[in-house]
Design a protein around this motif. Structure first.
Motif, short mmCIF file in Angstrom:
data_model
loop_
_atom_site.label_atom_id
_atom_site.label_comp_id
_atom_site.label_asym_id
_atom_site.label_seq_id
_atom_site.Cartn_x
_atom_site.Cartn_y
_atom_site.Cartn_z
N ASP A 164 33.92 39.73 35.04
CA ASP A 164 35.03 39.35 34.17
C ASP A 164 35.92 38.37 34.93
OD1 ASP A 164 36.82 39.81 31.77
OD2 ASP A 164 38.15 40.37 33.42
N ALA A 165 36.11 37.17 34.36
CA ALA A 165 36.86 36.11 35.04
C ALA A 165 38.31 36.51 35.28
CB ALA A 165 36.79 34.82 34.24
N GLY A 166 38.90 37.27 34.36
CA GLY A 166 40.29 37.68 34.53
C GLY A 166 40.47 38.71 35.62
N SER A 167 39.46 39.52 35.86
CA SER A 167 39.55 40.58 36.88
C SER A 167 39.23 40.06 38.28
CB SER A 167 38.58 41.72 36.53
OG SER A 167 38.87 42.27 35.26
N PHE A 168 38.48 38.97 38.37
CA PHE A 168 38.04 38.45 39.68
C PHE A 168 38.36 36.96 39.75
CE2 PHE A 168 35.24 41.98 38.52
CZ PHE A 168 35.43 42.84 39.60
N THR A 169 39.61 36.64 39.97
CA THR A 169 40.06 35.25 39.97
C THR A 169 39.60 34.48 41.21
OG1 THR A 169 42.15 35.95 40.98
CG2 THR A 169 42.09 35.77 38.57
N GLU A 170 39.11 35.18 42.24
CA GLU A 170 38.68 34.52 43.46
C GLU A 170 37.26 33.97 43.37
OE1 GLU A 170 38.08 38.99 44.37
OE2 GLU A 170 38.94 37.70 42.82
N LEU A 171 36.57 34.20 42.26
CA LEU A 171 35.20 33.72 42.12
C LEU A 171 35.15 32.20 42.03
CD1 LEU A 171 33.94 36.43 39.62
CD2 LEU A 171 32.98 35.98 41.89
N PRO A 172 34.02 31.58 42.44
CA PRO A 172 33.91 30.11 42.40
C PRO A 172 34.15 29.57 40.99
CG PRO A 172 32.09 31.06 43.67
CD PRO A 172 32.82 32.21 43.03
N GLN A 173 34.78 28.40 40.91
CA GLN A 173 35.12 27.79 39.63
C GLN A 173 34.12 26.73 39.19
OE1 GLN A 173 37.82 28.98 37.74
NE2 GLN A 173 37.61 30.53 39.36
N LYS A 174 33.09 26.48 40.01
CA LYS A 174 32.07 25.52 39.63
C LYS A 174 30.68 26.11 39.84
CE LYS A 174 31.69 23.12 44.11
NZ LYS A 174 30.23 23.30 44.31
N MET A 175 29.73 25.58 39.11
CA MET A 175 28.36 26.05 39.23
C MET A 175 27.80 25.66 40.60
SD MET A 175 24.89 25.16 38.99
CE MET A 175 23.39 25.98 38.45
N LYS A 176 27.05 26.55 41.23
CA LYS A 176 26.43 26.22 42.49
C LYS A 176 25.17 27.05 42.72
CE LYS A 176 29.21 29.26 45.53
NZ LYS A 176 30.02 29.27 46.76
N ILE A 177 24.28 26.52 43.54
CA ILE A 177 23.06 27.20 43.96
C ILE A 177 23.27 27.60 45.42
CG2 ILE A 177 20.57 27.07 44.23
CD1 ILE A 177 21.47 26.71 41.38
N VAL A 178 22.98 28.85 45.75
CA VAL A 178 23.19 29.33 47.12
C VAL A 178 21.94 29.99 47.67
CG1 VAL A 178 25.66 29.68 46.73
CG2 VAL A 178 24.06 31.59 46.37
N SER A 179 21.82 29.98 48.99
CA SER A 179 20.74 30.71 49.66
C SER A 179 21.04 32.20 49.61
CB SER A 179 20.62 30.27 51.12
OG SER A 179 20.11 28.96 51.21
N VAL A 180 19.99 33.00 49.48
CA VAL A 180 20.15 34.45 49.40
C VAL A 180 19.64 35.08 50.69
CG1 VAL A 180 19.45 36.54 48.17
CG2 VAL A 180 19.91 34.44 46.90
N ASN A 181 20.54 35.69 51.46
CA ASN A 181 20.11 36.42 52.65
C ASN A 181 19.82 37.87 52.29
OD1 ASN A 181 22.59 37.74 52.45
ND2 ASN A 181 23.56 36.53 54.07
N ALA A 182 19.41 38.66 53.28
CA ALA A 182 19.00 40.03 53.01
C ALA A 182 20.14 40.87 52.43
CB ALA A 182 18.47 40.68 54.30
N LEU A 183 21.36 40.66 52.92
CA LEU A 183 22.49 41.45 52.43
C LEU A 183 22.83 41.09 50.99
CD1 LEU A 183 24.77 43.45 52.73
CD2 LEU A 183 26.13 41.67 53.88
N LEU A 184 22.89 39.81 50.67
CA LEU A 184 23.20 39.41 49.31
C LEU A 184 22.12 39.88 48.35
CD1 LEU A 184 25.04 38.00 47.32
CD2 LEU A 184 23.95 35.82 47.90
N GLN A 185 20.87 39.81 48.78
CA GLN A 185 19.79 40.30 47.92
C GLN A 185 19.95 41.79 47.63
OE1 GLN A 185 15.92 41.11 49.45
NE2 GLN A 185 14.89 40.20 47.69
N ALA A 186 20.26 42.56 48.67
CA ALA A 186 20.45 44.00 48.49
C ALA A 186 21.62 44.30 47.54
CB ALA A 186 20.66 44.67 49.85
N LEU A 187 22.69 43.53 47.67
CA LEU A 187 23.85 43.72 46.79
C LEU A 187 23.52 43.38 45.34
CD1 LEU A 187 26.55 42.21 49.16
CD2 LEU A 187 26.45 44.60 48.42
N ILE A 188 22.76 42.30 45.15
CA ILE A 188 22.35 41.93 43.78
C ILE A 188 21.52 43.05 43.16
CG2 ILE A 188 20.95 40.34 42.41
CD1 ILE A 188 21.70 38.15 44.46
N GLU A 189 20.56 43.56 43.92
CA GLU A 189 19.70 44.63 43.41
C GLU A 189 20.53 45.87 43.06
OE1 GLU A 189 16.36 44.91 42.75
OE2 GLU A 189 16.27 42.74 43.01
#
Length: 260
Positions: free
Chosen positions: A90-115
């Motif tokens: 929710d954009a209103g609850s998490f104002t610190e999120l990026p404001q533009k579209m981007k592609i990022v590399s996924v490391n082991a920690l980010l992958q685990a968090l996504i899952e």
């Protein structure tokens, strides 16, 4: 349960929750152009996705994730079976999120968090989400940004050709051949690409071939199969091309999984 079936319709904007995660195994699929009132992180641990937005296309292999801010029109296409993960904020609850579209590399920690977040029950108490969500956002913000965006020409004369290209029914052929098939001069085609994509046709073609190669490799294509399907004269020519653009060979690139 956050794991949904492909045939089930899902509209995240009907859920009044700060964080929503979903997971699905999806076959051939085209979402059509749409947007959400929530920001979305897209990731596929298996398979490959194509994302189109604002006359730009990007490729999403298993080593990358896409962040799409709230309100951004986009279309997601899959030509093979994909293990689909999507996390909405929710954009209103998490104002610190990026404001533009981007592609990022996924490391082991980010992958685990996504899952973990993608498989959360939707009624999980908010206070149990806070620590994981904070770490998720921190990892997303610090993840290295990748350049896998390809601008698309908008000239109506190129529309049928571009549709066939994006559907996988056509190859981006050398300028002389491509111009003849469209019925325009090489000079006209060159001018269109330079003006509308910011790059000459040959540079655009090379980037398109790179995207296609990554997609084919991500779904299990061998170096020989990919080289042949994209019109390279030999395996070595393809490997040299890939290394020039990505800094490593096709085999090295696909072995660089976030969990290894």
């Amino acid at each position: 349960m956050a794991f949904i079936k492909q045939e089930n319709r899902f509209d995240v904007d009907t859920l009044d929750l700060p964080v929503v995660g979903i997971a699905a195994d999806v076959g051939r699929h085209d979402s059509g152009m749409h947007m959400h009132r929530k920001g979305q992180l897209l990731y596929a641990p298996l398979g490959c996705m194509n994302i189109t937005l604002d006359n730009t296309q990007c490729i999403l292999p298993p080593t990358k994730a896409a962040w799409i801010p709230a309100g951004v029109q986009h279309c997601v296409q899959m030509r093979n079976v994909v293990a689909y993960r999507s996390v909405y904020f929710d954009a209103g609850s998490f104002t610190e999120l990026p404001q533009k579209m981007k592609i990022v590399s996924v490391n082991a920690l980010l992958q685990a968090l996504i899952e973990r977040v993608a498989l959360w029950e939707w009624d999980k108490p908010i206070d149990e989400q806070l620590a994981v969500t904070a770490l998720f956002i921190e990892e997303l913000e610090s993840a290295p940004e990748e350049s896998l965006l390809l601008p698309l020409p908008t000239d109506p004369r190129l529309k049928p050709w571009l549709s066939a290209l994006r559907a996988g029914d056509e190859l981006a052929l050398p300028l002389k051949v491509m111009a003849r098939s469209i019925g325009a001069s090489e000079k006209t085609i060159s001018r269109i690409f330079s003006r509308q994509t910011g790059m000459p046709y040959q540079a655009w073609r090379q980037q398109w071939r790179l995207h296609s190669a990554i997609e084919k490799l991500a779904v299990g294509g061998s170096v020989s199969q990919v080289a042949f399907s994209l019109g390279f004269s030999s395996d070595s020519a393809f490997i040299s091309f890939f290394k020039q653009h990505q800094g490593n060979t096709p085999s090295q690139y696909m072995k660089a999984k976030p969990f290894q």
